[in-house]
Design a protein around this motif. Structure first.
Motif, mmCIF file in Angstrom:
data_model
loop_
_atom_site.group_PDB
_atom_site.id
_atom_site.type_symbol
_atom_site.label_atom_id
_atom_site.label_comp_id
_atom_site.label_asym_id
_atom_site.label_seq_id
_atom_site.Cartn_x
_atom_site.Cartn_y
_atom_site.Cartn_z
ATOM 1 N N GLY A 21 34.011 -39.921 35.630
ATOM 2 C CA GLY A 21 34.267 -39.761 34.696
ATOM 3 C C GLY A 21 35.201 -38.008 34.449
ATOM 4 O O GLY A 21 35.073 -37.341 35.409
ATOM 5 N N PRO A 39 31.468 -41.131 30.984
ATOM 6 C CA PRO A 39 30.847 -42.058 30.140
ATOM 7 C C PRO A 39 29.323 -42.533 29.593
ATOM 8 O O PRO A 39 29.525 -43.688 29.778
ATOM 9 C CB PRO A 39 30.717 -42.921 32.334
ATOM 10 N N ASP A 40 29.300 -41.815 29.244
ATOM 11 C CA ASP A 40 27.478 -41.452 28.959
ATOM 12 C C ASP A 40 27.284 -40.121 28.628
ATOM 13 O O ASP A 40 27.953 -39.561 27.921
ATOM 14 C CB ASP A 40 26.902 -41.930 29.861
ATOM 15 N N HIS A 66 39.962 -46.007 27.993
ATOM 16 C CA HIS A 66 38.563 -46.442 29.167
ATOM 17 C C HIS A 66 36.925 -46.171 29.496
ATOM 18 O O HIS A 66 37.121 -44.632 28.934
ATOM 19 C CB HIS A 66 38.945 -45.965 30.754
ATOM 20 N N TYR A 67 35.577 -46.416 29.681
ATOM 21 C CA TYR A 67 34.969 -45.770 29.582
ATOM 22 C C TYR A 67 34.657 -44.884 30.203
ATOM 23 O O TYR A 67 33.598 -44.077 29.454
ATOM 24 C CB TYR A 67 33.214 -46.815 29.854
ATOM 25 N N ASP A 68 34.826 -44.358 31.231
ATOM 26 C CA ASP A 68 35.209 -42.658 31.958
ATOM 27 C C ASP A 68 35.352 -41.722 31.494
ATOM 28 O O ASP A 68 35.173 -40.708 31.394
ATOM 29 C CB ASP A 68 35.314 -43.294 33.441
ATOM 30 N N GLY A 71 33.137 -43.448 26.919
ATOM 31 C CA GLY A 71 31.367 -43.878 26.984
ATOM 32 C C GLY A 71 31.024 -42.804 26.368
ATOM 33 O O GLY A 71 30.015 -43.126 25.920
ATOM 34 N N ILE A 108 36.677 -52.820 31.531
ATOM 35 C CA ILE A 108 36.376 -51.024 31.518
ATOM 36 C C ILE A 108 36.777 -49.993 30.902
ATOM 37 O O ILE A 108 37.043 -49.174 30.350
ATOM 38 C CB ILE A 108 37.089 -50.836 32.660
#
Length: 278
Positions: A21, A39-40, A66-68, A71, A108
């Motif tokens: 990410g 991503p988190d 995109h999640y990366d 997120g 994703i």
């Protein structure tokens, strides 16, 4: 301008988390900006360790859906209760997938249910927030395009998956004290195309620094773009003779060294914990 990489695939410090990410914290003379959120929650954990107070961030920008890269939006919204997150509407409304080894698509995109959309500012065209801060989208696609894009898909309303054209991608241009810096997420539109679009739209003749991923590595197959294709991008980037490049994340482990050998100015590689003063 002070730039801190809060998250990247690698780390400069074992006490800092690394993950697939990207996230940058940017401090100018007048404001603080968060560009992408990984991503988190790891980008936020790293920020705390690095002494970066995300609660005082003025503006957040999401490069694409995109999640990366997005997120960590819910975590940021928990920490910071005032900053808007600027993104294209497609970044949050689109459904994005990647084709994996077994050819099965895997989602994703963003977890949209976890995001407070009332705090998102959606743009459909270029946006000049001030004289020193401009967001650019809708890039020319006439030059090098990462071939890895062929495995990145967008879901149509009828449910069919087609190759993503990345209309949800944007870039951030900051100009301070005469120094210009362009931030991108993965340059799915092609880094050369993105630079050319920014120069054309802003009327600038030059960008001093470009920071972001080039998307030259398929982390599923662990294959880098072939040298013949990297040479095309080398030619495009070399045409901007005074520009310094910093890359990481989706560029992969091998492409920067190969490209640096072909360019007058080497490409710099960043990682979690890298700090730049430009």
């Amino acid at each position: 301008m002070e730039i801190t990489c809060l998250l990247e695939n690698n780390t400069t410090d074992p006490q800092l988390a690394a993950a697939h990410g990207l996230s940058f914290f940017i401090r100018t003379g007048t404001r603080s900006i968060l560009f992408d959120m990984g991503p988190d929650q790891k980008f936020a954990d790293n920020a705390k360790h690095l002494g970066v107070d995300l609660s005082k961030t003025d503006i957040a920008v999401l490069s694409h859906g995109h999640y990366d890269h997005g997120g960590g939006i819910p975590q940021f919204q928990t920490i910071n209760d005032k900053a808007a997150i600027i993104m294209t509407r497609g970044a949050i409304e689109g459904r994005y997938y990647a084709r994996y080894k077994n050819n099965e698509p895997r989602y994703i995109g963003l977890d949209t249910d976890a995001i407070d959309k009332s705090r998102c500012r959606f743009i459909g065209a270029d946006l000049a927030l001030s004289e020193d801060l401009t967001i650019i989208t809708d890039f020319s696609k006439k030059g090098f395009i990462p071939q890895g894009n062929s495995d990145l898909l967008r879901q149509q309303e009828d449910g069919k998956l087609i190759e993503d054209e990345f209309s949800h991608e944007l870039a951030l241009l900051i100009v301070e004290d005469g120094t210009s810096v362009l931030f991108t997420g993965c340059a799915h539109s092609g880094m050369g195309n993105m630079i050319d679009t920014v120069l054309t739209r802003t009327g600038r003749g030059h960008i001093d620094h470009v920071i972001g991923g080039f998307h030259l590595y398929n982390r599923i197959t662990r294959v880098t773009e072939p040298d013949s294709r990297l040479d095309i991008l080398v030619d495009e980037l070399s045409s901007h003779s005074g520009t310094t490049y910093y890359t990481g994340h989706c560029t992969g482990p091998d492409a920067p060294a190969y490209m640096s050998r072909k360019m007058t100015r080497p490409i710099n590689v960043f990682a979690t914990g890298t700090r730049l003063e430009l």
